[in-house]
Design a protein around this motif. Structure first.
Motif, PDB file in Angstrom:
ATOM      1  N   ILE A 211      31.270  34.341 -71.433  1.00 35.38           N
ATOM      2  CA  ILE A 211      29.470  34.261 -71.852  1.00 35.38           C
ATOM      3  C   ILE A 211      28.666  33.414 -71.031  1.00 35.38           C
ATOM      4  O   ILE A 211      27.734  33.969 -70.645  1.00 35.38           O
ATOM      5  N   GLY A 212      28.950  32.366 -70.290  1.00 42.08           N
ATOM      6  CA  GLY A 212      28.563  31.889 -69.677  1.00 42.08           C
ATOM      7  C   GLY A 212      28.262  32.568 -68.361  1.00 42.08           C
ATOM      8  O   GLY A 212      26.994  32.846 -66.825  1.00 42.08           O
ATOM      9  N   SER A 213      29.079  33.456 -68.145  1.00 44.19           N
ATOM     10  CA  SER A 213      29.071  34.249 -66.790  1.00 44.19           C
ATOM     11  C   SER A 213      27.499  35.669 -66.823  1.00 44.19           C
ATOM     12  O   SER A 213      27.078  35.909 -66.036  1.00 44.19           O
ATOM     13  N   ILE A 214      27.283  35.671 -67.788  1.00 43.28           N
ATOM     14  CA  ILE A 214      26.638  36.928 -68.017  1.00 43.28           C
ATOM     15  C   ILE A 214      24.948  36.192 -68.876  1.00 43.28           C
ATOM     16  O   ILE A 214      23.556  36.724 -68.749  1.00 43.28           O
ATOM     17  N   PHE A 215      25.562  34.594 -69.177  1.00 41.80           N
ATOM     18  CA  PHE A 215      23.819  34.016 -69.587  1.00 41.80           C
ATOM     19  C   PHE A 215      23.189  33.600 -69.555  1.00 41.80           C
ATOM     20  O   PHE A 215      21.475  34.538 -70.085  1.00 41.80           O
ATOM     21  N   PRO A 216      22.543  33.569 -67.970  1.00 42.22           N
ATOM     22  CA  PRO A 216      21.758  33.825 -67.115  1.00 42.22           C
ATOM     23  C   PRO A 216      20.861  35.053 -67.502  1.00 42.22           C
ATOM     24  O   PRO A 216      19.511  35.495 -67.240  1.00 42.22           O
TER      25      PRO A 216
ATOM     26  N   TYR B  44      39.216  39.148 -65.029  1.00 44.48           N
ATOM     27  CA  TYR B  44      39.813  38.492 -64.193  1.00 44.48           C
ATOM     28  C   TYR B  44      39.653  36.686 -64.218  1.00 44.48           C
ATOM     29  O   TYR B  44      40.467  36.363 -63.471  1.00 44.48           O
ATOM     30  N   ILE B  45      38.881  36.430 -65.043  1.00 39.85           N
ATOM     31  CA  ILE B  45      39.052  34.813 -65.459  1.00 39.85           C
ATOM     32  C   ILE B  45      39.859  34.937 -66.591  1.00 39.85           C
ATOM     33  O   ILE B  45      40.789  33.316 -65.902  1.00 39.85           O
ATOM     34  N   LEU B  46      40.471  35.368 -67.559  1.00 35.68           N
ATOM     35  CA  LEU B  46      41.972  35.304 -67.489  1.00 35.68           C
ATOM     36  C   LEU B  46      43.422  35.157 -66.734  1.00 35.68           C
ATOM     37  O   LEU B  46      44.159  34.653 -67.100  1.00 35.68           O
ATOM     38  N   THR B  47      42.772  36.058 -66.525  1.00 29.95           N
ATOM     39  CA  THR B  47      44.056  36.092 -64.724  1.00 29.95           C
ATOM     40  C   THR B  47      44.710  34.974 -63.900  1.00 29.95           C
ATOM     41  O   THR B  47      45.735  35.468 -62.652  1.00 29.95           O
ATOM     42  N   ALA B  48      43.207  34.853 -63.627  1.00 29.15           N
ATOM     43  CA  ALA B  48      43.202  33.959 -62.492  1.00 29.15           C
ATOM     44  C   ALA B  48      43.824  32.342 -63.049  1.00 29.15           C
ATOM     45  O   ALA B  48      44.630  32.096 -63.884  1.00 29.15           O
TER      46      ALA B  48
ATOM     47  N   SER C  41      29.361  39.654 -59.372  1.00 32.48           N
ATOM     48  CA  SER C  41      29.660  40.986 -60.401  1.00 32.48           C
ATOM     49  C   SER C  41      29.184  40.703 -61.207  1.00 32.48           C
ATOM     50  O   SER C  41      28.331  42.501 -61.721  1.00 32.48           O
ATOM     51  N   SER C  42      28.075  40.439 -62.252  1.00 33.64           N
ATOM     52  CA  SER C  42      27.086  40.289 -63.304  1.00 33.64           C
ATOM     53  C   SER C  42      26.203  40.537 -63.045  1.00 33.64           C
ATOM     54  O   SER C  42      25.152  41.867 -63.196  1.00 33.64           O
TER      55      SER C  42
ATOM     56  N   ILE D  74      37.524  28.235 -62.512  1.00 31.47           N
ATOM     57  CA  ILE D  74      36.101  27.730 -62.454  1.00 31.47           C
ATOM     58  C   ILE D  74      35.532  28.602 -61.229  1.00 31.47           C
ATOM     59  O   ILE D  74      34.214  29.798 -60.929  1.00 31.47           O
ATOM     60  N   HIS D  75      36.289  28.696 -60.236  1.00 29.85           N
ATOM     61  CA  HIS D  75      35.779  29.763 -58.888  1.00 29.85           C
ATOM     62  C   HIS D  75      35.673  30.690 -59.450  1.00 29.85           C
ATOM     63  O   HIS D  75      34.238  31.822 -58.738  1.00 29.85           O
ATOM     64  N   THR D  76      36.483  31.149 -59.916  1.00 31.12           N
ATOM     65  CA  THR D  76      36.260  32.743 -60.290  1.00 31.12           C
ATOM     66  C   THR D  76      35.297  33.256 -60.993  1.00 31.12           C
ATOM     67  O   THR D  76      34.560  34.306 -61.341  1.00 31.12           O
ATOM     68  N   PHE D  77      34.812  32.226 -61.895  1.00 28.30           N
ATOM     69  CA  PHE D  77      34.006  32.125 -63.143  1.00 28.30           C
ATOM     70  C   PHE D  77      32.298  31.916 -62.315  1.00 28.30           C
ATOM     71  O   PHE D  77      31.344  32.696 -62.512  1.00 28.30           O
TER      72      PHE D  77
END
Length: 261
Positions: A10-15, A135-139, A155-156, A145-148
């Motif tokens: 959610i935070g990856s698309i919120f901004p 992607y974050i789940l499989t990391a 990506s977003s 945090i780095h993937t996020f």
């Protein structure tokens, strides 16, 4: 499902979603904005399922004993422009057009409304959010945090820019003749495929030059979007023009003698 990963997604698309809502011009149709955002995010999730199922059906995983080694360049181009670019943008573009015709289209004037910009943006964010979750789940836990951060900034951003360009093509098609609209929208779809393919082509090899090229592509598309958005999304001026024309028509009709009318 991990609550931590969900919050990261959610935070990856919120901004980006906040930016779209905050900068959207007031057109007097704010009641439908909530429904547009909800259904666009839902269709973004559905588009990920369509892409996965279509890719598995068209390109099933099979073991092939090739005698000659395949070129890395051709493999990267196929993955970037066809398997990723063509499939993802086809699914997203169809859903963007469908939702725009349902909630962001003036059927009397045959024009796409400025809310089409929100449709394209939130379909992209819905797709990116689900993709980022996986992607974050499989990391690894240490790399989440780095993937996020990477998924949020790259990506977003990429999915958003590509689909905002397509949404603007729908809005700009209002200025075209009715016979030219279909070709203009098709060209907007092909542009999305090329943009997606170039981004993946630069990023997949994981090289410094590729990251710089992808960044330059980001900047160019952002400038393009901001410029066209200022020109084609001034809905408040359209309302102003209509309000000014209406009294003139009433004045002319009243000035004509009753016998002539």
């Amino acid at each position: 499902m991990s609550l931590e990963v969900i919050l990261y997604a959610i935070g990856s698309i919120f901004p980006w979603g906040f930016y779209l809502i905050y900068t959207q011009p007031d057109t007097g149709r704010n009641k439908r904005v909530f429904f547009i955002i909800f259904f666009a995010l839902l269709l973004g999730w559905i588009s990920t399922e369509l892409v996965l199922r279509a890719s598995a059906w068209i390109w099933p995983e099979t073991e092939i004993n090739a005698k000659t080694a395949k070129s890395i360049l051709s493999q990267t181009a196929f993955l970037a422009f066809v398997k990723a670019g063509m499939m993802e943008e086809l699914c997203k573009s169809i859903l963007i057009v469908t939702l725009s015709l349902s909630l962001a289209y003036d059927w009397k004037r045959k024009e796409f409304l400025p809310e089409t910009f929100l449709v394209g943006g939130f379909v992209a964010l819905g797709f990116a959010g689900i993709e980022n979750y996986h992607y974050i789940l499989t990391a690894k836990e240490d790399d989440r945090i780095h993937t996020f951060i990477i998924r949020t900034l790259k990506s977003s951003n990429a999915h958003l820019l590509i689909n905002l360009c397509f949404a603007l093509c729908l809005i700009k098609s209002n200025k075209r003749l009715f016979s030219e609209k279909y070709w203009y929208i098709l060209s907007g779809f092909l542009l999305a495929v090329v943009q997606h393919g170039l981004f993946d082509f630069f990023v997949i090899p994981v090289g410094r030059f590729g990251h710089w090229a992808a960044t330059a592509l980001f900047v160019g598309i952002w400038v393009w979007i901001v410029k066209d958005r200022r020109v084609y999304m001034k809905e408040e001026k359209i309302h102003k023009i209509l309000n000014e024309e209406q009294p003139r028509q009433d004045l002319v009709s009243r000035s004509v003698p009753e016998i002539i009318r």
